[in-house]
Design an enzyme around this catalytic site. Sequence first.
Site, mmCIF file in Angstrom:
data_model
loop_
_atom_site.group_PDB
_atom_site.id
_atom_site.type_symbol
_atom_site.label_atom_id
_atom_site.label_comp_id
_atom_site.label_asym_id
_atom_site.label_seq_id
_atom_site.Cartn_x
_atom_site.Cartn_y
_atom_site.Cartn_z
ATOM 1 N N LEU A 275 -67.959 42.443 -30.674
ATOM 2 C CA LEU A 275 -67.218 42.627 -29.435
ATOM 3 C C LEU A 275 -67.223 41.339 -28.611
ATOM 4 O O LEU A 275 -66.202 40.928 -28.049
ATOM 5 C CB LEU A 275 -67.821 43.783 -28.630
ATOM 6 N N GLU A 276 -68.382 40.690 -28.528
ATOM 7 C CA GLU A 276 -68.479 39.438 -27.782
ATOM 8 C C GLU A 276 -67.593 38.355 -28.416
ATOM 9 O O GLU A 276 -66.934 37.584 -27.703
ATOM 10 C CB GLU A 276 -69.948 38.984 -27.765
#
Length: 592
Positions: free
Chosen positions: A516-517
């Site tokens: 996600l990052e």
Amino acid sequence: MNVRPLTVSPSLCRASLIRTLLFLILVVGGTTAGGTTAAVSQASQSEPRCADWGESSERAVSVLEGEAGWLSCPLFFHPSVYNYTSTQSAGHNLFWYRLLEGHELEQPITYSVRLSRDRERLWLQPAAADDTGLYICMLRNKSSCSKIAMRLKVLRPDEVVRGTDCEPPVAVAPTQEVIPFQQGKTLHCPDLQEAGKMVDENTTITWYHVPRSNTRCEKAPFWTNDRQLKGLSLEFHIMYESFQGLYFCTVHYQRRGQTLNFSRSINVSAVYPSHLPKLPSILTPSDHHVFTVKQDTEARLVCTGLFPYLESWWEIWWTVDGKTLEKLADRRFSNINRQVKYDFGDRTEESVLVIQDFQPEDLHREFNCSVKNEKGFETRRAQLQEEVSLPSVELGCGLGVTLVLMLLLFVVYHVFWLELLLLYRSWFGTDERHTDDKEYDVYISYARSGEEEQFVLSTLRSVLENELGYSVCIFDRDSLPGGTITDETLSFVARSRRLLVVISPDYASQGSQALLELKAGIDGMARGGHLRVILVQYKPVRRQGWVRELRRARVALALVRWQGDKSQELTSRFWKRLRVELPVRRVSGGEG
């Protein structure tokens, strides 16, 4: 008699020597019988001495095996010396001999249906392979004798080079014919007139054409009104470029119920029409062209002339002070001539005047290039200027020093480019804290495993915050309890100037927070924001272990590799490379 000397065949010399030896043997043997000796002496006195003209190399004949061929006695090629009709009236007789390959003595020719004589010609109808050899024609009467030899070579069809399969094999070299564009001409089969009475109303000729543009063979009748058969000849009404090429004619005639033939070839070329201007012209040098010359070196003055097609002579030459090079006493001057271009009869010729060891006084000489043909004449003077000499020693030293300095600068940059770049950033770089509203300098994304987490917290975070003065955001440390992971992650990434992704075999899998990052960082870069992604390889990862987002990022982003103990020191290449990617910070301890 004004007859050019001919080459003497070694085989003829051997034959004459053998005949002389036999004669001597007869004379010596005859001493035991007086009557016989007297008879031989009388015979030798009555025989005229024969003028031997040797072998005529210019009249060598090639005939194809199985085709009709003939030998014409070279004695009659000079009518002012010998004429067949007048020699017959004067009581001369013509005899033919031959010296076959591998034999020492010439033998008189026995005439037959295949081998016959007609006036000054010896006919082979047809030629056989064993006819190859040296042939001698002798013209004599009671008071005089002359003889000359010529060589005959009978070729097999497979010995003849052919361009296409449809071409008839030809043993004789092609004749040359030129036809102007838009004009006509009648093409006759070569040697047809020499065949004489062998050609009658039953004779036929087959014509072939191999164009230059391709290897496709055309056979008459040709499907055009501009090129047609007319009796035994081929008539061109209007010449076109496509009509160029090799033309083959095969003559068929009857003799004693047998069909005989021989083939010849003609190379037809197109030339520019005769109504075009035919004056020669000088293309170079032009009126404004200046030749640059240098003292004590070789100078070359190039003259190029255009000669339109004419069936006559042409000439291009240089003069020095009005004298041709042949009349100059100075041997420093010479010329080199060559053909530059040949375009449908128009030829472009080049003449180079070579001046060895050019001297200052040569600058004051008059150099003229001239061209001439039967239609006109043109001349042009060459203009010269001396080349300004540069100080070679000083120039060489300057270039040498410049090259050494450039090499040193290249080596220094190649070895210390990171240090130079960091030094430049420290002097001229802009601190991004004054140009944006970001809260963090670096957001670190990593796999939540023991070893990798230890590297991030104890090494990366410690050096970035304590040594380099960066503000670092780590989700597990800086996030508040009870918040939504996705929202807080996206918020932290958006508030950071750099996303530092630590890559290891355990890094990311579908659905993980690290992924996600990474996606948030890549999207931030794609939208043109102030976020940049940095890839730090903590441990090597096999290519197939990279997730799709990492593979896409690796194509566009630089990769900084951690090399264990070698990267521990702050002066190592790892930290220097990483600082280049991070925002500008001026550290009190210097950039070293």
